[in-house]
Design an enzyme around this catalytic site. Sequence first.
Site, PDB file in Angstrom:
ATOM      1  N   GLU A  34       0.165  -8.492   7.574  1.00 60.49           N
ATOM      2  CA  GLU A  34       0.958  -9.672   7.220  1.00 60.49           C
ATOM      3  C   GLU A  34       2.419  -9.562   7.666  1.00 60.49           C
ATOM      4  O   GLU A  34       3.161 -10.548   7.622  1.00 60.49           O
ATOM      5  CB  GLU A  34       0.898  -9.900   5.709  1.00 60.49           C
ATOM      6  CG  GLU A  34      -0.464 -10.323   5.204  1.00 60.49           C
ATOM      7  CD  GLU A  34      -1.490  -9.200   5.115  1.00 60.49           C
ATOM      8  OE1 GLU A  34      -2.701  -9.506   5.090  1.00 60.49           O
ATOM      9  OE2 GLU A  34      -1.105  -8.009   5.080  1.00 60.49           O
ATOM     10  N   TRP A  66       0.828  -1.194   0.000  1.00 64.98           N
ATOM     11  CA  TRP A  66       0.000   0.000   0.000  1.00 64.98           C
ATOM     12  C   TRP A  66       0.868   1.253   0.000  1.00 64.98           C
ATOM     13  O   TRP A  66       1.909   1.294   0.632  1.00 64.98           O
ATOM     14  CB  TRP A  66      -0.925   0.006   1.222  1.00 64.98           C
ATOM     15  CG  TRP A  66      -1.972  -1.056   1.108  1.00 64.98           C
ATOM     16  CD1 TRP A  66      -1.921  -2.321   1.605  1.00 64.98           C
ATOM     17  CD2 TRP A  66      -3.201  -0.950   0.402  1.00 64.98           C
ATOM     18  NE1 TRP A  66      -3.043  -3.009   1.259  1.00 64.98           N
ATOM     19  CE2 TRP A  66      -3.861  -2.195   0.517  1.00 64.98           C
ATOM     20  CE3 TRP A  66      -3.814   0.072  -0.324  1.00 64.98           C
ATOM     21  CZ2 TRP A  66      -5.090  -2.435  -0.058  1.00 64.98           C
ATOM     22  CZ3 TRP A  66      -5.052  -0.171  -0.886  1.00 64.98           C
ATOM     23  CH2 TRP A  66      -5.676  -1.414  -0.749  1.00 64.98           C
ATOM     24  N   ARG A  79       7.586  12.132   5.962  1.00 61.83           N
ATOM     25  CA  ARG A  79       8.514  11.170   6.556  1.00 61.83           C
ATOM     26  C   ARG A  79       9.136  10.221   5.537  1.00 61.83           C
ATOM     27  O   ARG A  79       9.999   9.425   5.870  1.00 61.83           O
ATOM     28  CB  ARG A  79       7.789  10.378   7.636  1.00 61.83           C
ATOM     29  CG  ARG A  79       7.500  11.224   8.864  1.00 61.83           C
ATOM     30  CD  ARG A  79       6.359  10.678   9.706  1.00 61.83           C
ATOM     31  NE  ARG A  79       6.136  11.493  10.883  1.00 61.83           N
ATOM     32  CZ  ARG A  79       5.445  12.635  10.909  1.00 61.83           C
ATOM     33  NH1 ARG A  79       4.923  13.110   9.788  1.00 61.83           N
ATOM     34  NH2 ARG A  79       5.280  13.314  12.021  1.00 61.83           N
ATOM     35  N   THR A  93     -13.414   4.189   9.499  1.00 60.83           N
ATOM     36  CA  THR A  93     -13.776   3.044  10.331  1.00 60.83           C
ATOM     37  C   THR A  93     -12.666   2.756  11.338  1.00 60.83           C
ATOM     38  O   THR A  93     -11.630   3.423  11.353  1.00 60.83           O
ATOM     39  CB  THR A  93     -13.987   1.785   9.460  1.00 60.83           C
ATOM     40  OG1 THR A  93     -12.718   1.393   8.916  1.00 60.83           O
ATOM     41  CG2 THR A  93     -14.971   2.048   8.335  1.00 60.83           C
ATOM     42  N   HIS A 112     -10.755   0.271  11.226  1.00 59.48           N
ATOM     43  CA  HIS A 112      -9.754  -0.549  10.552  1.00 59.48           C
ATOM     44  C   HIS A 112      -8.339  -0.079  10.894  1.00 59.48           C
ATOM     45  O   HIS A 112      -7.444  -0.873  11.174  1.00 59.48           O
ATOM     46  CB  HIS A 112      -9.991  -0.473   9.033  1.00 59.48           C
ATOM     47  CG  HIS A 112      -9.089  -1.339   8.239  1.00 59.48           C
ATOM     48  ND1 HIS A 112      -8.006  -0.838   7.567  1.00 59.48           N
ATOM     49  CD2 HIS A 112      -9.103  -2.675   8.008  1.00 59.48           C
ATOM     50  CE1 HIS A 112      -7.372  -1.831   6.958  1.00 59.48           C
ATOM     51  NE2 HIS A 112      -8.021  -2.947   7.207  1.00 59.48           N
TER      52      HIS A 112
END
Length: 161
Positions: free
Chosen positions: A61, A27, A133, A92, A94
């Site tokens: 993961e 991502w 960053r 949310t 998440h």
Amino acid sequence: MAQTAIDLSNLQNIENPGRVAILKSKWYPELVDSLSCTCERVLLDNGFTRVEVHTLPGSLELPLAAADLLATDSQSEIDAIICFSVILKGETLHFEMITNECMRGLGEVMRQYRRPIIVEILPVLEIAHAQARAGDDEFNKGYEAAAAAIEMIAWRRSVGA
């Protein structure tokens, strides 16, 4: 909050460096790749010739991948694992679930296998925070991750770990 650039000039020389594994999520690849490439460049500049990079589906993961690498490292060749990811807060829970479980899992793996796991997972409220960053400047957290890995490897060797 002002960022501070890390000083790489005093890093210890590691004799016979082992492997370093970089784990990164897929991502926000432009940001995560910037972190990973910066880190890899610092490691190579400091004598680490066995740096392997693994791209994973996401942040959750990372703990399993770290555990799998260490579980199959029968010769204890892996000196450190470095993890990179960006987790952006959405609408949310998440964000909280993934961030908390990822950090908890990586800490558990580090304690179980007694090898440093350097975590530069950036849980951010705005993508601009991650961009600051992971930029192409001295504030890129890849520098900090590489320095932390080298410092931990040197320290562990100094105490016979």
